[in-house]
Structures are given as C-alpha cells and as structure tokens.
Write a protein that holds these residues in place. Structure first.
Motif, mmCIF file in Angstrom:
data_model
loop_
_atom_site.group_PDB
_atom_site.id
_atom_site.type_symbol
_atom_site.label_atom_id
_atom_site.label_comp_id
_atom_site.label_asym_id
_atom_site.label_seq_id
_atom_site.Cartn_x
_atom_site.Cartn_y
_atom_site.Cartn_z
ATOM 1 N N LEU A 56 0.825 -1.213 0.000
ATOM 2 C CA LEU A 56 0.000 0.000 0.000
ATOM 3 C C LEU A 56 0.856 1.259 0.000
ATOM 4 O O LEU A 56 0.489 2.282 -0.598
ATOM 5 C CB LEU A 56 -0.923 0.012 1.220
ATOM 6 N N GLY A 65 -0.550 2.601 -3.239
ATOM 7 C CA GLY A 65 -1.923 2.457 -2.778
ATOM 8 C C GLY A 65 -2.577 3.787 -2.433
ATOM 9 O O GLY A 65 -1.961 4.660 -1.828
ATOM 10 N N HIS A 76 -2.875 4.553 1.356
ATOM 11 C CA HIS A 76 -1.703 5.118 2.016
ATOM 12 C C HIS A 76 -1.588 6.612 1.747
ATOM 13 O O HIS A 76 -1.107 7.365 2.601
ATOM 14 C CB HIS A 76 -0.431 4.402 1.562
ATOM 15 N N ILE A 84 -4.655 -9.502 -3.327
ATOM 16 C CA ILE A 84 -4.806 -8.367 -4.236
ATOM 17 C C ILE A 84 -5.525 -8.796 -5.511
ATOM 18 O O ILE A 84 -6.372 -8.066 -6.036
ATOM 19 C CB ILE A 84 -3.426 -7.758 -4.558
ATOM 20 N N SER A 122 -7.828 -1.449 -8.827
ATOM 21 C CA SER A 122 -7.902 -2.067 -7.508
ATOM 22 C C SER A 122 -7.600 -1.044 -6.408
ATOM 23 O O SER A 122 -8.210 0.012 -6.357
ATOM 24 C CB SER A 122 -6.943 -3.260 -7.435
ATOM 25 N N PHE A 123 -6.630 -1.356 -5.532
ATOM 26 C CA PHE A 123 -6.287 -0.466 -4.417
ATOM 27 C C PHE A 123 -5.474 0.746 -4.847
ATOM 28 O O PHE A 123 -5.231 1.645 -4.040
ATOM 29 C CB PHE A 123 -5.434 -1.224 -3.377
ATOM 30 N N PHE A 124 -5.035 0.797 -6.099
ATOM 31 C CA PHE A 124 -3.935 1.672 -6.486
ATOM 32 C C PHE A 124 -4.409 2.878 -7.288
ATOM 33 O O PHE A 124 -5.505 2.910 -7.814
ATOM 34 C CB PHE A 124 -2.899 0.863 -7.259
ATOM 35 N N TRP A 125 -3.512 3.885 -7.378
ATOM 36 C CA TRP A 125 -3.938 5.130 -8.015
ATOM 37 C C TRP A 125 -3.877 5.038 -9.542
ATOM 38 O O TRP A 125 -4.397 5.912 -10.229
ATOM 39 C CB TRP A 125 -3.147 6.326 -7.495
ATOM 40 N N LEU A 161 -1.163 -1.573 -10.462
ATOM 41 C CA LEU A 161 -1.748 -2.894 -10.226
ATOM 42 C C LEU A 161 -1.068 -3.960 -11.074
ATOM 43 O O LEU A 161 -0.778 -5.061 -10.590
ATOM 44 C CB LEU A 161 -3.251 -2.857 -10.536
ATOM 45 N N TYR A 197 2.089 -5.665 -9.550
ATOM 46 C CA TYR A 197 1.861 -6.695 -8.533
ATOM 47 C C TYR A 197 1.226 -7.944 -9.140
ATOM 48 O O TYR A 197 1.509 -9.073 -8.700
ATOM 49 C CB TYR A 197 1.006 -6.121 -7.405
#
Length: 411
Positions: free
Chosen positions: A20, A24, A27, A123, A175-178, A183, A186
């Motif tokens: 993160l 992320g 974060h 993830i 997903s979780f990312f900007w 993504l 990962y």
C-alpha cells in the motif's frame, strides 16, 4: 497454533502495508495512520514473537545501514542543488524500517516468497471484485480530488481511467492503487510466483486475465516476456498439443491488445498521458546528460523547480501542450529518474543491487525486468515494497533458505 497463526497474519499485514505504501490510495489518504501501524505491528513481532537475534544478521543489518547512509550522505553533499536534508532522513528511516522487517523474517526463518504469494493472491481477488462490480460501484462512488483524482468507494474500490473496447466503455482495473499501471506490477509478480515458484495453474491464468483487465501496455509487455521465458521450451517440446496451441494463440492476442493500447495512447484518448510520460523520459535523460556524475539530488522538489530551466532542445512536437500541464508535477519515470537524481555511478550500484536480490532466487532477470519496466511509468522505485528487494542483497543467500538449521541465536 493460535499464536503461530496470529504471527503469520501480522507478517502478511505488514507485507500488505509495504504494498500500500508503494502505490496504494489508502496510504496516500491515511498514511499518517498506516505508517505508525506498520511500526506498531513490527514492534509486536519483535517483542512477542522472536527467538533472539542471530549475530551475523545483526552485523549485516548494521553494515547495510552504514553503506546506505554513506551513499545517501555522499549524494547530498556532491549534488549542485540544495536538497532538503529532511527528505533524505525520511527516506533513510523508511529504508531502516524495511530492513528491520526483513531481518526479522530471516531471523525467524519465515518463507518470504510464500508470504508475498499470499498477499498477491489477496490483491488479485480484490481486483476481480473491483473489475466485475465496477458498473455497480461506480454508481455509489464519490469523487476525490486532492493529491490524486479518482472515483472511489471508501478508497478501497477505485476507478478513473476509461477505455473504449469495441462497443464497450470500461473502467481499467486499478484495484487499491492510483493507476492501473501500478496494479499490473503486482499482478505480474503474482504471475511470476505462480509460474516460477509455486506452479499454480489457477493463479497463473487469473493473474494473466487480470493484467489484461488493466489495459496497461507495460503490463502486456511484461506478461509476454514472462510467457516467453517460461514457455519457450514448452512451445517446442511440450507433450500437450492443445496446450501448445493455446499458448501460440495467447501470445498474438496479447500483442494485438498491446498494439491497440499503444495506438489509443499515442493517437487516441490517452495521448495526453502518453505525451506527459514521453516528456518525463526525455527530460530525465537530458538531466542525466547534464549532471552524469552527481545527479540533481533525491529531493523531488528540486526537480519540480529546475525542470523548466533544463529542458532539452530536442523535445518533439507534442500533440498536447505539456508545458501548460507540468505545474508542480514530479517525474513519473522513476527507472530513469534514479540516474538523474543520483548520477550514473550510484544509480548503477542501486540497479546491480536490485538485480542481485535474494527474495526471489529463480529467474532473477525476470524479477528485475518486472520492477524496471513497471517503474518506467511510475514513481515507485524507492517505494517500501521495492526497497525490500534491494535490502535483501546485503544478506547472504543462506539466510533465505527456509530449512537452515545451522543458525545459532543470541538472546
């Protein structure tokens, strides 16, 4: 058994926090909470779940910290521009926290690859939900505009970049990312682990499909390279005719997707992003040419201040006016920008160290390419997750062997 499971859970949470902190959105928004949480959980591990410390590990930790500190001090002293010392201190503290976490994993003989595999699988399942439920989630998402611009649902499900695919208009999976480009890094690591380490056919296919859902050109290229690395012999000597046929069909499909993606970004809706990243590449290369030995320093504020003063005279005619869009924007190409920040010698040492990492022992060149190419369009090369690989080089390969019973611990 309960304590053991709780220990492994804490380790996986710490690995996830490393991820993160390297792209992320959570974060970015809640870093003031997540960073102390990382240190708190790390303290819990050291206080409650340790068996003493191996002397050689402590020595290597100390040596690595001295070397890193010396290199950073040298860079700060020799650069021709004033760099805020506090920036270097913060970076050094981040490296220290990652290094201490890595030493704990080695000290406890934890299977680092398996922990990383578990987090990447988590993830991937989040990415499945993020992509499949996008038509529903986007209806209840709200607009967030601060350091980043994104449509988000609790900063967990995020949508920003649209792509037209035939008659469909889809949100690229991030997903979780900007960004989707983060993504895919990962997911490509998950593909690597599924292919070269754990031989998981399910996650091999899942990660490949999810990489396609990001519509990231870089992600496609890295995926094709991994397929060629792993399946080269299988394509010619494999026993399954159907399997070979599927692979032979899959590679051109990915190439076609990559080609269409490139056309969209160079001549279509994504041209502004393409032009900005071309500018980032050329401007970083120009700074390397002007300051090859010293670099400009690692404080990105210096780059923001001087980039206009050192523009290359060979910049192309951009489709959009990138000079009106620069503003306070940093350079997204951290792979090349590392040389512009540290100079060719220190930057070269960093990359040699990264290539020799011990976290993943099989096909190290593949891991190197995933990180190198993935960060050609992302400012994450000095992110905590990637620092884990660099720090691992300072420890001997024997510490990464899970069944090393010769270690003697000192209370």
């Amino acid at each position: 058994m309960y304590q053991l499971n709780l220990k492994r859970l804490i380790i996986k949470v710490l690995v996830f926090l490393l991820v993160l902190s390297s792209g992320g959105i959570l974060h970015i928004v809640f870093g003031a909470i997540l960073s102390p949480l990382f240190y708190l959980l790390l303290c819990v591990l050291y206080v409650k779940y340790n068996h003493g410390f191996h002397r050689d590990l402590l020595i290597r930790l100390g040596i690595s910290q001295l070397i890193v500190g010396a290199f950073m001090a040298l860079n700060w002293i020799i650069v021709p521009f004033y760099n805020d010392l506090w920036f270097y201190v913060k970076l050094y503290l981040r490296i220290t926290s990652v290094n201490i976490f890595l030493m704990y994993l080695l000290n406890e003989k934890e299977d680092i690859q398996r922990h990383l595999f578990g987090v990447m699988k988590f993830i991937s399942w989040h990415a499945v939900i993020n992509f499949v439920l996008a038509p529903l989630f986007i209806l209840i998402a709200y607009r967030y505009e601060n350091e980043i611009n994104v449509n988000t649902l609790l900063f967990i499900f995020n949508y920003e970049s649209l792509i037209t695919f035939g008659p469909l208009e889809l949100f690229r999976n991030q997903s979780f990312f900007w960004e989707p480009g983060i993504l895919q890094i990962y997911l490509n690591i998950l593909f690597y682990l599924s292919v070269f380490v754990f031989d998981s056919k399910f996650y091999r296919w899942l990660s490949a499909l999810l990489i396609i859902s990001t519509f990231s050109t870089t992600g496609f290229i890295i995926l094709v390279l991994q397929i060629l690395f792993f399946y080269w012999k299988y394509l010619f000597h494999g026993k399954s005719v159907w399997g070979r046929l599927v692979l032979l069909l899959l590679i051109p499909v990915i190439f076609i997707l990559a080609y269409e993606n490139v056309m969209l970004k160079t001549k279509g809706d994504g041209v502004a992003s393409f032009d900005m990243r071309t500018y980032d590449l050329l401007n970083a290369v120009n700074l390397i040419r002007i300051f090859p030995m010293t670099g400009i320093g690692m404080d990105m504020n210096v780059y923001k201040e001087i980039q206009s003063a050192y523009l290359s005279s060979d910049l192309p005619d951009f489709t959009v006016n990138v000079f009106d869009m620069i503003g306070e924007r940093g350079n997204t190409n951290s792979t090349i920008m590392l040389f512009a920040s540290t100079g060719l010698i220190l930057g070269g040492i960093y990359y040699v160290t990264l290539l020799k990492q011990h976290v993943f022992t099989k096909k190290k060149v593949v891991v190197f390419l995933i990180i190198l190419l993935g960060n050609m369009s992302e400012p994450l090369l000095l992110g905590n997750f990637f620092l884990l690989f660099v720090c691992s080089t300072f420890y001997g390969p024997k510490f990464f062997e899970n069944k090393n019973e010769s270690l003697v611990y000192y209370q």
